[in-house]
Motif scaffolding. Structure first.
Motif, short mmCIF file in Angstrom:
data_model
loop_
_atom_site.label_atom_id
_atom_site.label_comp_id
_atom_site.label_asym_id
_atom_site.label_seq_id
_atom_site.Cartn_x
_atom_site.Cartn_y
_atom_site.Cartn_z
N ARG A 110 0.82 -1.20 0.00
CA ARG A 110 0.00 0.00 0.00
C ARG A 110 0.86 1.26 0.00
O ARG A 110 0.40 2.34 -0.33
CB ARG A 110 -0.93 0.05 1.24
CG ARG A 110 -1.62 -1.22 1.58
CD ARG A 110 -3.09 -1.24 1.20
NE ARG A 110 -3.70 0.07 1.14
CZ ARG A 110 -4.58 0.39 0.19
NH1 ARG A 110 -4.90 -0.47 -0.75
NH2 ARG A 110 -5.13 1.59 0.19
N ARG A 111 2.10 1.15 0.43
CA ARG A 111 2.98 2.33 0.47
C ARG A 111 4.24 1.98 -0.31
O ARG A 111 5.19 1.40 0.23
CB ARG A 111 3.32 2.68 1.91
CG ARG A 111 2.09 3.07 2.75
CD ARG A 111 2.47 3.43 4.18
NE ARG A 111 3.24 2.37 4.82
CZ ARG A 111 2.70 1.27 5.35
NH1 ARG A 111 1.38 1.09 5.30
NH2 ARG A 111 3.47 0.38 5.91
N SER B 293 -4.12 3.77 -9.43
CA SER B 293 -4.65 3.02 -8.29
C SER B 293 -5.25 4.01 -7.30
O SER B 293 -5.27 5.20 -7.54
CB SER B 293 -3.53 2.26 -7.60
OG SER B 293 -2.73 3.15 -6.86
N ASP B 294 -5.71 3.49 -6.18
CA ASP B 294 -6.26 4.41 -5.18
C ASP B 294 -5.24 4.66 -4.07
O ASP B 294 -5.59 5.12 -3.00
CB ASP B 294 -7.55 3.84 -4.61
CG ASP B 294 -7.35 2.42 -4.10
OD1 ASP B 294 -6.24 1.86 -4.36
OD2 ASP B 294 -8.26 1.88 -3.46
N LEU B 295 -3.99 4.34 -4.34
CA LEU B 295 -2.97 4.48 -3.29
C LEU B 295 -2.46 5.91 -3.18
O LEU B 295 -2.41 6.63 -4.16
CB LEU B 295 -1.80 3.55 -3.58
CG LEU B 295 -2.15 2.07 -3.63
CD1 LEU B 295 -0.89 1.24 -3.85
CD2 LEU B 295 -2.86 1.65 -2.36
N GLN C 95 13.79 5.14 7.63
CA GLN C 95 13.58 6.10 8.70
C GLN C 95 12.28 6.87 8.54
O GLN C 95 11.88 7.64 9.43
CB GLN C 95 14.76 7.08 8.76
CG GLN C 95 15.98 6.41 9.35
CD GLN C 95 17.23 7.18 9.08
OE1 GLN C 95 17.17 8.36 8.74
NE2 GLN C 95 18.37 6.53 9.24
N LEU C 96 11.65 6.70 7.41
CA LEU C 96 10.40 7.42 7.15
C LEU C 96 9.27 6.86 8.01
O LEU C 96 9.28 5.70 8.41
CB LEU C 96 10.03 7.28 5.67
CG LEU C 96 10.41 8.43 4.75
CD1 LEU C 96 11.71 9.07 5.19
CD2 LEU C 96 10.55 7.92 3.32
N ASP C 97 8.31 7.71 8.27
CA ASP C 97 7.14 7.24 9.01
C ASP C 97 5.91 7.78 8.31
O ASP C 97 5.74 9.00 8.21
CB ASP C 97 7.21 7.74 10.46
CG ASP C 97 6.03 7.21 11.26
OD1 ASP C 97 5.51 6.13 10.88
OD2 ASP C 97 5.64 7.87 12.24
N PRO C 98 5.02 6.97 7.80
CA PRO C 98 5.13 5.52 7.84
C PRO C 98 6.17 5.03 6.84
O PRO C 98 6.36 5.66 5.81
CB PRO C 98 3.75 5.05 7.41
CG PRO C 98 3.27 6.15 6.51
CD PRO C 98 3.83 7.41 7.08
N ARG C 99 6.76 3.91 7.13
CA ARG C 99 7.77 3.41 6.20
C ARG C 99 7.07 2.62 5.10
O ARG C 99 5.96 2.09 5.30
CB ARG C 99 8.80 2.56 6.93
CG ARG C 99 8.23 1.27 7.47
CD ARG C 99 9.30 0.23 7.73
NE ARG C 99 8.64 -1.03 7.99
CZ ARG C 99 8.43 -1.53 9.20
NH1 ARG C 99 8.88 -0.90 10.28
NH2 ARG C 99 7.76 -2.66 9.34
#
Lengths: 334, 334
Positions: free
Chosen positions: B174-175, B201-203, B233-237
């Motif tokens: 999804r990410r 897509s709908d992402l 290190q990203l959030d959300p990863r």
DNA sequence: TTGAAAGCGGTACCAG
DNA sequence: CTGGTACCGCTTTCAA
């Protein structure tokens, strides 16, 4: 060049001298010529120059397989060294076929290259007579011919075999097999090292523990896979395998895992080449580092010195020392 | 040749004609000459021939990195095709440096090669003007220049990006992040495909999910490793990563595993290139096949046709279709 | 410092 | 079918 000469009212000889920045040219003339050369983006015709000087500023490399990472790295190192000295590199692949190799040698010879470098698939040194007849300096790479005095750059293959086998022994293996390569010095040397190491230990040696893959230089993975299948049917089966090269070792590991056995617990595996992706494999592969890039660089330097030399110097044999790089595939709680 | 002529009491012209087996030569004379040629092991001097015919029967290939398996395979395919037609191949590496690339182009141009093939690291098509000025046919490999009409052989990179991303989506990601390559058409196309797929897509799309490695063509593994550290290190990863090439993907997987996360469970990874060892990796790598060998072969054929053509034909763009090869690294119970 | 002439090893063209 | 001649683009030698 003729054009430039005419336009500037000087002779072609003068232009030629400027191009090669020959000393005796008036500073003023030189500048004028240089200027025009830049403007026209003029580049001397190497073919013409080669015809008269007899030097092409190009060398040739023949390898069994360009896609094989070992040879790709050798080629990479070589290419770097040569580029710095303004030499070009012709590369051709023999596909591991001696006939093709001879044909390629012929082709490169007719190009009057300044030197040739060959990782030969021949078993005999016959075709090198022809190169010598043409007085073209050449360097054997990776594979030499025992008893033949020729320039050579490679790794000490007996040491490779010995180190690999001793490593397996010290990892606790008791029944060590070897998947050997073709009838080249490389394969023979490694086999010799393997035998030496076993003889030096108290381990038993089994005749059928040494097998050869179909075409170890070209279809390495398949060769390894097939060979291992055979070894697995032996009784008792080996608990350690020393492979002629890394792609073979990968095929071997895959074959072992397919059977449900574990690496290194059931069978430890070591290869040769220390390819850069070894550490990322399913089972990170222990390997004997062959210094592939260094081989290319040393060969490049050697070949350059050969070209510069007025009289052909004594053939030199440059033997690099291998080293074991231990990874998961031989890490046993021995 | 002169010698042969004198010995046999014929003219050099006659010998020359026999060598090229020109039709109008008496059968008897031909045999005599042929015989002597064999005996002397005579080979015509290509440099001399090139000088008068203007054709060298050699072509040049410039790649960013010979050791990169993709280019090695391209070179392999190319070399096969050319050899069959008696062409030689000069290979040089630009190390991903546009300056070096220009320098190499110059060098090869001065050799009067019959054609050039280039996997360019340039962002602008400037240096190709020079090649055109010299009227040397050339083929762009793998990377083209948008809006520039030139011969091109490569893969449809937008499709590559789209396929890879859609594959991740259908694997339940999804990410989805993308580790992109340098400013070449290849990297831009893949990024474009990635964006298209996400848009379709709908992402959600996150700006900082697209990162670039340091030198994706040369030190791919490190580039991937570094880039992934950042992404982690990203959030959300991200839970899926589409990589510009396979070596990068390997670096990415290693970075993920080092953190204690799992591939594909926590993060799925897909690369490009479908290198032959992908299936043997720690986590067998899903990849978009780029048909590297086919690219080399097609380029070889194209270049041969270009050389044969009297008048330069319309530039052709040969676009091969990529395909996803799914493996462990994206196999999620989505 | 400059350049005229010869030639590297072949091929193209055309006359015999 | 055979060969004389010119010349490809550059370097070398040697004289001016």
């Amino acid at each position: 060049m003729k054009d430039i000469a005419r336009e500037l009212g000087v002779s072609v000889v003068t232009v030629s001298k400027v191009v090669r920045n020959h000393s005796d040219i008036g500073e003023e003339t030189r500048q004028r010529v240089l200027k025009r050369i830049k403007e026209l983006n003029y580049e001397p015709n190497m073919a013409a120059r080669a015809l008269v000087t007899g030097r092409t500023y190009a060398t040739g490399l023949i390898v069994p397989d360009l896609v094989h990472p070992f040879f790709a790295e050798v080629a990479g190192g070589l290419s770097d060294v040569l580029r710095r000295k303004n030499y070009s590199l012709l590369i051709s692949s023999s596909q591991g076929d001696p006939d093709l190799e001879r044909q390629e040698i012929k082709r490169l010879l007719s190009r009057r290259l300044d030197a040739l470098m060959i990782a030969s698939t021949e078993w005999s040194a016959e075709s090198f007579r022809r190169i010598e007849a043409q007085k073209v300096p050449y360097v054997l790479i990776d594979r030499g011919f025992p008893g033949m005095p020729a320039n050579f750059v490679g790794v000490d293959d007996v040491a490779v075999g010995r180190l690999a086998t001793e490593h397996l022994i010290s990892a606790g293996c008791r029944r060590i097999a070897h998947i050997r390569g073709p009838a080249t010095s490389t394969a023979v040397g490694r086999l010799e090292g393997y035998t030496q190491a076993l003889t030096g230990s108290d381990l038993a040696q089994f005749q059928d523990y040494v097998v050869m893959g179909r075409s170890p230089d070209v279809d390495s993975w398949i060769s390894g896979h097939e060979a291992m299948k055979k070894l697995l049917q032996l009784d008792p089966r080996p608990d350690g395998v020393f492979c002629y090269n890394d792609p073979i070792a990968i095929g071997v590991i895959d074959a072992i895992l397919e059977t449900g056995l574990l690496v290194p617990q059931d069978i430890a595996v070591i290869g040769c080449g220390n390819l850069h992706y070894d550490k990322s494999l399913r089972v990170p592969l222990s390997s004997v580092d062959q210094q592939s890039r260094a081989i290319g660089e040393r060969a490049g330097k050697l070949v350059l010195s050969l070209i510069e030399a007025k009289i052909p110097p004594q053939p030199r044999s440059i033997m690099l020392q291998p080293a074991v790089v231990p990874r998961e595939s031989t890490r046993r709680s021995a």
